[in-house]
Design an enzyme around this catalytic site. Structure first.
Site, PDB file in Angstrom:
ATOM      1  N   ARG A 162       0.820  -1.212   0.000  1.00 15.17           N
ATOM      2  CA  ARG A 162       0.000   0.000   0.000  1.00 15.17           C
ATOM      3  C   ARG A 162       0.854   1.263   0.000  1.00 15.17           C
ATOM      4  O   ARG A 162       0.540   2.237  -0.674  1.00 15.17           O
ATOM      5  CB  ARG A 162      -0.935  -0.018   1.214  1.00 15.17           C
ATOM      6  CG  ARG A 162      -2.102  -1.001   1.034  1.00 15.17           C
ATOM      7  CD  ARG A 162      -2.776  -1.307   2.362  1.00 15.17           C
ATOM      8  NE  ARG A 162      -4.006  -2.079   2.238  1.00 15.17           N
ATOM      9  CZ  ARG A 162      -4.069  -3.394   1.977  1.00 15.17           C
ATOM     10  NH1 ARG A 162      -2.951  -4.080   1.768  1.00 15.17           N
ATOM     11  NH2 ARG A 162      -5.231  -4.010   1.899  1.00 15.17           N
TER      12      ARG A 162
ATOM     13  N   ARG B 219      -6.406 -17.481 -10.065  1.00 13.60           N
ATOM     14  CA  ARG B 219      -7.170 -16.900  -8.939  1.00 13.60           C
ATOM     15  C   ARG B 219      -8.225 -15.927  -9.493  1.00 13.60           C
ATOM     16  O   ARG B 219      -8.008 -15.285 -10.506  1.00 13.60           O
ATOM     17  CB  ARG B 219      -6.208 -16.239  -7.935  1.00 13.60           C
ATOM     18  CG  ARG B 219      -5.444 -17.317  -7.135  1.00 13.60           C
ATOM     19  CD  ARG B 219      -4.408 -16.737  -6.200  1.00 13.60           C
ATOM     20  NE  ARG B 219      -4.986 -15.962  -5.121  1.00 13.60           N
ATOM     21  CZ  ARG B 219      -4.258 -15.235  -4.280  1.00 13.60           C
ATOM     22  NH1 ARG B 219      -2.934 -15.185  -4.404  1.00 13.60           N
ATOM     23  NH2 ARG B 219      -4.832 -14.551  -3.318  1.00 13.60           N
TER      24      ARG B 219
ATOM     25  N   GLN C 211      -9.446  -7.579  -1.900  1.00 10.54           N
ATOM     26  CA  GLN C 211      -8.422  -6.924  -2.718  1.00 10.54           C
ATOM     27  C   GLN C 211      -9.028  -6.152  -3.896  1.00 10.54           C
ATOM     28  O   GLN C 211      -8.457  -5.168  -4.358  1.00 10.54           O
ATOM     29  CB  GLN C 211      -7.405  -7.955  -3.220  1.00 10.54           C
ATOM     30  CG  GLN C 211      -6.577  -8.540  -2.076  1.00 10.54           C
ATOM     31  CD  GLN C 211      -5.741  -9.722  -2.497  1.00 10.54           C
ATOM     32  OE1 GLN C 211      -5.916 -10.266  -3.582  1.00 10.54           O
ATOM     33  NE2 GLN C 211      -4.842 -10.153  -1.628  1.00 10.54           N
TER      34      GLN C 211
ATOM     35  N   ASP D 226      -5.571 -15.408   6.486  1.00 12.23           N
ATOM     36  CA  ASP D 226      -4.155 -15.809   6.417  1.00 12.23           C
ATOM     37  C   ASP D 226      -3.689 -16.546   7.672  1.00 12.23           C
ATOM     38  O   ASP D 226      -2.605 -17.141   7.692  1.00 12.23           O
ATOM     39  CB  ASP D 226      -3.255 -14.587   6.161  1.00 12.23           C
ATOM     40  CG  ASP D 226      -3.454 -14.020   4.752  1.00 12.23           C
ATOM     41  OD1 ASP D 226      -4.255 -14.590   3.991  1.00 12.23           O
ATOM     42  OD2 ASP D 226      -2.811 -12.996   4.441  1.00 12.23           O
TER      43      ASP D 226
ATOM     44  N   LYS E 168      -6.377 -19.196  -2.405  1.00  9.53           N
ATOM     45  CA  LYS E 168      -5.131 -18.447  -2.152  1.00  9.53           C
ATOM     46  C   LYS E 168      -4.009 -19.115  -2.951  1.00  9.53           C
ATOM     47  O   LYS E 168      -4.257 -19.686  -3.992  1.00  9.53           O
ATOM     48  CB  LYS E 168      -4.832 -18.428  -0.657  1.00  9.53           C
ATOM     49  CG  LYS E 168      -5.951 -17.824   0.193  1.00  9.53           C
ATOM     50  CD  LYS E 168      -5.971 -16.320   0.111  1.00  9.53           C
ATOM     51  CE  LYS E 168      -7.048 -15.742   1.011  1.00  9.53           C
ATOM     52  NZ  LYS E 168      -7.229 -14.311   0.815  1.00  9.53           N
TER      53      LYS E 168
ATOM     54  N   ARG F   6       2.654 -19.771   3.224  1.00 14.03           N
ATOM     55  CA  ARG F   6       2.072 -19.952   4.562  1.00 14.03           C
ATOM     56  C   ARG F   6       1.971 -21.432   4.947  1.00 14.03           C
ATOM     57  O   ARG F   6       1.981 -21.765   6.128  1.00 14.03           O
ATOM     58  CB  ARG F   6       0.721 -19.247   4.678  1.00 14.03           C
ATOM     59  CG  ARG F   6       0.859 -17.744   4.498  1.00 14.03           C
ATOM     60  CD  ARG F   6      -0.268 -16.925   5.057  1.00 14.03           C
ATOM     61  NE  ARG F   6      -0.184 -15.583   4.480  1.00 14.03           N
ATOM     62  CZ  ARG F   6       0.639 -14.621   4.908  1.00 14.03           C
ATOM     63  NH1 ARG F   6       1.415 -14.817   5.950  1.00 14.03           N
ATOM     64  NH2 ARG F   6       0.691 -13.446   4.302  1.00 14.03           N
TER      65      ARG F   6
HETATM   66  O1  LIG Z   1      -5.242  -6.619   1.108  1.00 14.41           O
HETATM   67  C1  LIG Z   1      -4.330  -7.358   1.493  1.00 14.41           C
HETATM   68  O2  LIG Z   1      -3.187  -6.928   1.762  1.00 14.41           O
HETATM   69  C2  LIG Z   1      -4.618  -8.807   1.648  1.00 14.41           C
HETATM   70  C3  LIG Z   1      -5.917  -9.251   1.691  1.00 14.41           C
HETATM   71  C4  LIG Z   1      -6.294 -10.646   2.002  1.00 14.41           C
HETATM   72  O3  LIG Z   1      -6.913 -11.194   0.876  1.00 14.41           O
HETATM   73  P1  LIG Z   1      -8.518 -11.349   0.762  1.00 14.41           P
HETATM   74  O4  LIG Z   1      -9.145 -10.040   0.840  1.00 14.41           O
HETATM   75  O5  LIG Z   1      -8.692 -12.006  -0.566  1.00 14.41           O
HETATM   76  O6  LIG Z   1      -8.929 -12.227   1.899  1.00 14.41           O
HETATM   77  C5  LIG Z   1      -5.099 -11.499   2.429  1.00 14.41           C
HETATM   78  O7  LIG Z   1      -5.413 -12.856   2.300  1.00 14.41           O
HETATM   79  C6  LIG Z   1      -3.848 -11.183   1.649  1.00 14.41           C
HETATM   80  O8  LIG Z   1      -2.763 -11.943   2.113  1.00 14.41           O
HETATM   81  C7  LIG Z   1      -3.476  -9.735   1.789  1.00 14.41           C
HETATM   82  C1  LIG Z   2      -2.980 -14.671   0.011  1.00 16.03           C
HETATM   83  C2  LIG Z   2      -1.841 -14.006   0.193  1.00 16.03           C
HETATM   84  O1  LIG Z   2      -1.362 -13.004  -0.597  1.00 16.03           O
HETATM   85  P1  LIG Z   2      -1.863 -12.522  -2.028  1.00 16.03           P
HETATM   86  O2  LIG Z   2      -3.349 -12.665  -2.074  1.00 16.03           O
HETATM   87  O3  LIG Z   2      -1.419 -11.107  -2.130  1.00 16.03           O
HETATM   88  O4  LIG Z   2      -1.196 -13.394  -3.062  1.00 16.03           O
HETATM   89  C3  LIG Z   2      -0.999 -14.321   1.373  1.00 16.03           C
HETATM   90  O5  LIG Z   2      -0.010 -13.616   1.593  1.00 16.03           O
HETATM   91  O6  LIG Z   2      -1.293 -15.277   2.111  1.00 16.03           O
END
Ligand SMILES: O=C(O)C1=C[C@@H](OP(=O)(O)O)[C@@H](O)[C@H](O)C1
Ligand SMILES: C=C(OP(=O)(O)O)C(=O)O
Length: 432
Positions: free
Chosen positions: A26, A126, A171, A311, A338, A384
Site C-alpha cells: 500500500r 485466482r 483486494q 491468512d 489463495k 504460509r
Molecule cells: O489486502 C491485502 O493486503 C490482503 C488481503 C487478504 O486477501 P482477501 O481479501 O482475498 O482475503 C489477504 O489474504 C492477503 O494476504 C493480503
Molecule cells: C494470500 C496471500 O497473498 P496474495 O493474495 O497477495 O497473493 C498471502 O499472503 O497469504
C-alpha cells in the site's frame, strides 16, 4: 535452498518481526501516485513487494534510492511519483501476488492504454470475475484464455457506482480505492454481501488518509470516494506484520519463551486477532512495553471463525492439531483460492505426520494430538503452508523434510534464518 530437513529442536529467544507485506504494497502504491518524493522505511523486499515495485515503475514511478540505514539497520526506499500515471511498459508481471494483480488492474484502467498482466503459479487462475463484471459494464476491453492470466486490458475507468461481492476478495475493493480518487467525478463502492477481510479495508482507508486521500466508510456496505483527489508525498515507516508474527506466536506456545519485537500493539491489521484467538485457547501472552512475550502453554480447542483473518488458517491448524480437544475452523472457504487450496494442503500435510484433521467444505475439524511423527511434507508452493509446517516440525518426534521450502520468499525471505536464530536446526535436503 529448495528442500530442507528440520531436526526436532526447541525454539526460544527474541525475534524482530518483519515489516507488514500488506502495508508495504500500500505504501509503495500511494507514494507512486503522489507527486514528489516519499521515503518509506522498513519495507519488506519479498517477491510480492518486488512485483508491486516493478509494476508501479511501469506506471512512471522512479526509484531514487534504495538502501539500508546503518544506524537503524532498517531498509528504506525513496521513490518519486509523477502525480499522474503514464505507461512506461506494457507488460506487468505480478509473479504470484494476488495483491499486486488486484491492486494494479484498476490503475492500468486509469491510464486507459493497453496493458498485459502476467502471473505464475496459482495466481494465473485466482478469481478476477469481480473486475470482469466492471469491465463489461464500462466497455473496457479485455482478453484472456479460459479466464486465466495473462490478461490484456485496454480502456478507461469511469466514475460511478461499483457493485462488488464481499466474500470473494477484499483486494478488489482496495484496488478500486486506490484508483477511484483519481477520476474526474465521485464514485461509490457498494458491497452486495457481508464483507470478509474487513481489516484489510481498514488498512487501505487508513493509509490513503495518511497520503491525503479521503474515503467515507458507511458501515462496510458502502464506500463513498470523492473524485479529483490528489495523493501527497509522505515519509512512512512500515510496522511489523501480524500475519507473520502468528507463526512465532504459535511457536512460542508450543516451545519456550519467544519475545516478539517490532509490532504495533494498536495496529489496524486484522491478523492482530491472533492474540485474542490464542488467548481464548488458553495461551499465556504477556505484553511488556513494546514487546510481546509468548510463554509455553497448554492450549484447548475452540471454534474459530476465520472469515475476517484468512491468512491465519494454516498456522491455527497447527496449533489446533496440538491443542487439547477439538478445534473447529469455520467460514474459511475463501482460503481455497489463495496460493494453494489451503484447507486441503494443510490438512493433508499435517495428517501425513500424525495429525487428526477432517476437511469440511468451509473449514477444518481438528482433534488434538500430543505430538507429530515427522517424515516428508510439501509446501504446495505456498509460503504460509511452508511456514506452518516449519512450526509443526518443533513437535515432531523425527526429522521433518519440507519440499519446496524456498516459497517463503513470497512474503518472508528471512524466515529460515529467523527459524535458525531461535534454535531451529535445518539442513538442505537432496530428494535424489
Ligand atoms: O489486502 C491485502 O493486503 C490482503 C488481503 C487478504 O486477501 P482477501 O481479501 O482475498 O482475503 C489477504 O489474504 C492477503 O494476504 C493480503
Ligand atoms: C494470500 C496471500 O497473498 P496474495 O493474495 O497477495 O497473493 C498471502 O499472503 O497469504
Amino acid at each position: 535452498m529448495s528442500h530442507i530437513q528440520i531436526r526436532p529442536s526447541i525454539l526460544k529467544g527474541n525475534i524482530n518481526i518483519p515489516p507488514s507485506k500488506s502495508l508495504s504494497h500500500r505504501a509503495i502504491i500511494c507514494a507512486a501516485l503522489a507527486k514528489g518524493r516519499s521515503k518509506m522505511e522498513n519495507i519488506i523486499f519479498s517477491d510480492d513487494i518486488i512485483a508491486t515495485l516493478e509494476g508501479m515503475k511501469s506506471f512512471g514511478m522512479e526509484v531514487v534510492d534504495i538502501a539500508t540505514d546503518p544506524n537503524t539497520n532498517r531498509s528504506y526506499i525513496t521513490v518519486e511519483g509523477k502525480g499522474e500515471l503514464t505507461k512506461r511498459a506494457e507488460t506487468i508481471h505480478c509473479k504470484e501476488s494476488g495483491s499486486t494483480l488486484r491492486f494494479l488492474i484498476p490503475l492500468a484502467c486509469v491510464v486507459g492504454e493497453r496493458f498485459k498482466l502476467e502471473g505464475k503459479g496459482k495466481l494465473v487462475e485466482r478469481p478476477l470475475t469481480s473486475y470482469y463484471n466492471i469491465f463489461d459494464k464500462q466497455e473496457i476491453k479485455y482478453s484472456n484464455i479460459a479466464g486465466k492470466l495473462p490478461l490484456t486490458i485496454e480502456g478507461k475507468l469511469k466514475p460511478g457506482t461499483f457493485e462488488l461481492e464481499g466474500n470473494i476478495s477484499s483486494q478488489f475493493i482496495t484496488g478500486l480505492m486506490f484508483a477511484l480518487p483519481l477520476l474526474y467525478e465521485d464514485s461509490v463502492i457498494e458491497i452486495t454481501t457481508e464483507l470478509e477481510s474487513k481489516g484489510y479495508i481498514d488498512l487501505t482507508i487508513d493509509i490513503l488518509n495518511k497520503y491525503s486521500i479521503k474515503i467515507i466508510n458507511d458501515n462496510y456496505y458502502r464506500f463513498y470516494v470523492p473524485g479529483n483527489q490528489k495523493y501527497k508525498p509522505l515519509d512512512y515507516i512500515v510496522e511489523g506484520d501480524f500475519s507473520q508474527a502468528a507463526f512465532w506466536i504459535v511457536a512460542g506456545i508450543l516451545n519456550e519463551d519467544i519475545v516478539l519485537k517490532g509490532l504495533n500493539i494498536n495496529s489496524l491489521q486484522g491478523d492482530k486477532e491472533i492474540l485474542d484467538i490464542v488467548n481464548r485457547m488458553g495461551a499465556n501472552i504477556i505484553k511488556k512495553s513494546e514487546d510481546i512475550i509468548v510463554k509455553n502453554s497448554q492450549t484447548n480447542g475452540i471454534v474459530i471463525d476465520a472469515s475476517q483473518w484468512p491468512d491465519l488458517v494454516p498456522v491455527l491448524a497447527v496449533l489446533g492439531a496440538l491443542s487439547k480437544g477439538r478445534t473447529e475452523i469455520i467460514n474459511a472457504q475463501r482460503v481455497r483460492i489463495k496460493e494453494s487450496d489451503r484447507l486441503m494442503a494443510i490438512s493433508k500435510e499435517l495428517n501425513r505426520i500424525g495429525a487428526d484433521i477432517v476437511e469440511t467444505n468451509e473449514g477444518l475439524i481438528i482433534n488434538g494430538v500430543k505430538s507429530l511423527s515427522g517424515g516428508i511434507v510439501d509446501s504446495w508452493n505456498d509460503h504460509r503452508i511452508a511456514m506452518a509446517l516449519a512450526i509443526a516440525s518443533t513437535k515432531c518426534k523425527e526429522p521433518l523434510i519440507i519440499k519446496n521450502s524456498h516459497v517463503v520468499n513470497k512474503s518472508y525471505p528471512g524466515f529460515w534464518q529467523d527459524f535458525m536464530s531461535l534454535g531451529g536446526i535445518i539442513n538442505e535436503w537432496n530428494m535424489g
